[in-house]
Design a protein around this motif. Structure first.
Motif, PDB file in Angstrom:
ATOM      1  N   GLN A 157     111.112 -13.787 -76.073  1.00  0.00           N
ATOM      2  CA  GLN A 157     111.636 -12.861 -77.073  1.00  0.00           C
ATOM      3  C   GLN A 157     113.071 -13.219 -77.411  1.00  0.00           C
ATOM      4  O   GLN A 157     113.671 -14.040 -76.767  1.00  0.00           O
ATOM      5  CB  GLN A 157     111.512 -11.410 -76.582  1.00  0.00           C
ATOM      6  N   ASP A 182     110.021   4.712 -81.684  1.00  0.00           N
ATOM      7  CA  ASP A 182     109.149   3.633 -82.155  1.00  0.00           C
ATOM      8  C   ASP A 182     109.589   2.291 -81.582  1.00  0.00           C
ATOM      9  O   ASP A 182     108.765   1.482 -81.160  1.00  0.00           O
ATOM     10  CB  ASP A 182     109.147   3.557 -83.680  1.00  0.00           C
ATOM     11  N   ARG A 183     110.894   2.058 -81.573  1.00  0.00           N
ATOM     12  CA  ARG A 183     111.406   0.789 -81.038  1.00  0.00           C
ATOM     13  C   ARG A 183     111.139   0.706 -79.542  1.00  0.00           C
ATOM     14  O   ARG A 183     110.728  -0.343 -79.036  1.00  0.00           O
ATOM     15  CB  ARG A 183     112.902   0.657 -81.321  1.00  0.00           C
ATOM     16  N   ASP A 224     108.732   2.086 -77.926  1.00  0.00           N
ATOM     17  CA  ASP A 224     107.298   1.837 -77.763  1.00  0.00           C
ATOM     18  C   ASP A 224     106.952   0.379 -78.038  1.00  0.00           C
ATOM     19  O   ASP A 224     106.157  -0.231 -77.318  1.00  0.00           O
ATOM     20  CB  ASP A 224     106.474   2.745 -78.683  1.00  0.00           C
ATOM     21  N   ARG A 225     107.541  -0.190 -79.090  1.00  0.00           N
ATOM     22  CA  ARG A 225     107.279  -1.595 -79.409  1.00  0.00           C
ATOM     23  C   ARG A 225     107.780  -2.510 -78.288  1.00  0.00           C
ATOM     24  O   ARG A 225     107.092  -3.467 -77.912  1.00  0.00           O
ATOM     25  CB  ARG A 225     107.942  -1.975 -80.737  1.00  0.00           C
ATOM     26  N   ILE A 226     108.947  -2.215 -77.761  1.00  0.00           N
ATOM     27  CA  ILE A 226     109.502  -3.029 -76.671  1.00  0.00           C
ATOM     28  C   ILE A 226     108.628  -2.899 -75.431  1.00  0.00           C
ATOM     29  O   ILE A 226     108.306  -3.897 -74.782  1.00  0.00           O
ATOM     30  CB  ILE A 226     110.960  -2.629 -76.394  1.00  0.00           C
ATOM     31  N   TRP A 232     115.776 -10.919 -77.720  1.00  0.00           N
ATOM     32  CA  TRP A 232     116.726  -9.835 -77.501  1.00  0.00           C
ATOM     33  C   TRP A 232     117.964 -10.357 -76.788  1.00  0.00           C
ATOM     34  O   TRP A 232     117.914 -11.359 -76.088  1.00  0.00           O
ATOM     35  CB  TRP A 232     116.108  -8.725 -76.669  1.00  0.00           C
ATOM     36  N   MET A 288     118.157   4.302 -79.000  1.00  0.00           N
ATOM     37  CA  MET A 288     116.966   3.567 -79.387  1.00  0.00           C
ATOM     38  C   MET A 288     115.932   4.573 -79.893  1.00  0.00           C
ATOM     39  O   MET A 288     115.723   5.606 -79.288  1.00  0.00           O
ATOM     40  CB  MET A 288     116.446   2.809 -78.160  1.00  0.00           C
ATOM     41  N   THR A 289     115.316   4.265 -81.003  1.00  0.00           N
ATOM     42  CA  THR A 289     114.312   5.157 -81.563  1.00  0.00           C
ATOM     43  C   THR A 289     113.037   5.079 -80.730  1.00  0.00           C
ATOM     44  O   THR A 289     112.755   4.055 -80.098  1.00  0.00           O
ATOM     45  CB  THR A 289     113.992   4.772 -83.023  1.00  0.00           C
TER      46      THR A 289
END
Length: 130
Positions: A84, A4-5, A7-9, A86, A1-2
């Protein structure tokens, strides 16, 4: 997982938990709860949730707050999952975040030290001026 992803999650989980606690939990022990931070594991299996409360003024109250949240973890995880899309929602682990209280204490100490320093400077300048 990047990063940025992740952090968004984490931000999404933090916002949703704050909303669920505010609107759906009826336990008075979590009435003044603040979700201060969320950290998601690399495999997205676990989210460490850091909370604080102005009503949890001692260690016993802080531990009780975390215990209440741990008992409600399934309910909270389900509530986040419904909001969400996911495939899986991380398991929630709750921790008390005493950083806001420590920050306030550190600021008070700094303010006290600055005022003492100013008093010492004024005292020294007053003794040299005579």
């Amino acid at each position: 997982m990047t990063p940025d992803r992740a952090d968004r999650i984490a931000d999404f989980i933090r916002a949703q938990l704050a909303s669920v606690v505010l609107t759906q939990m009826r336990d008075p022990r979590v009435s003044m709860l603040s979700v201060t931070d969320v950290s998601v594991s690399r495999d997205f299996a676990v989210a460490d949730v850091y909370v604080s409360s102005v009503e949890a003024t001692d260690k016993a109250a802080q531990q009780e707050l975390v215990a209440v949240l741990r008992k409600a973890a399934g309910f909270l995880r389900t509530a986040v999952a419904k909001r969400q899309g996911w495939r899986k929602t991380p398991r929630l682990r709750f921790h008390y975040d005493d950083l806001p209280e420590r920050g306030a204490r550190i600021n008070a100490l700094i303010d006290h030290a600055v005022s003492l320093d100013q008093s010492n400077v004024q005292a020294r300048s007053g003794s040299h001026g005579t």
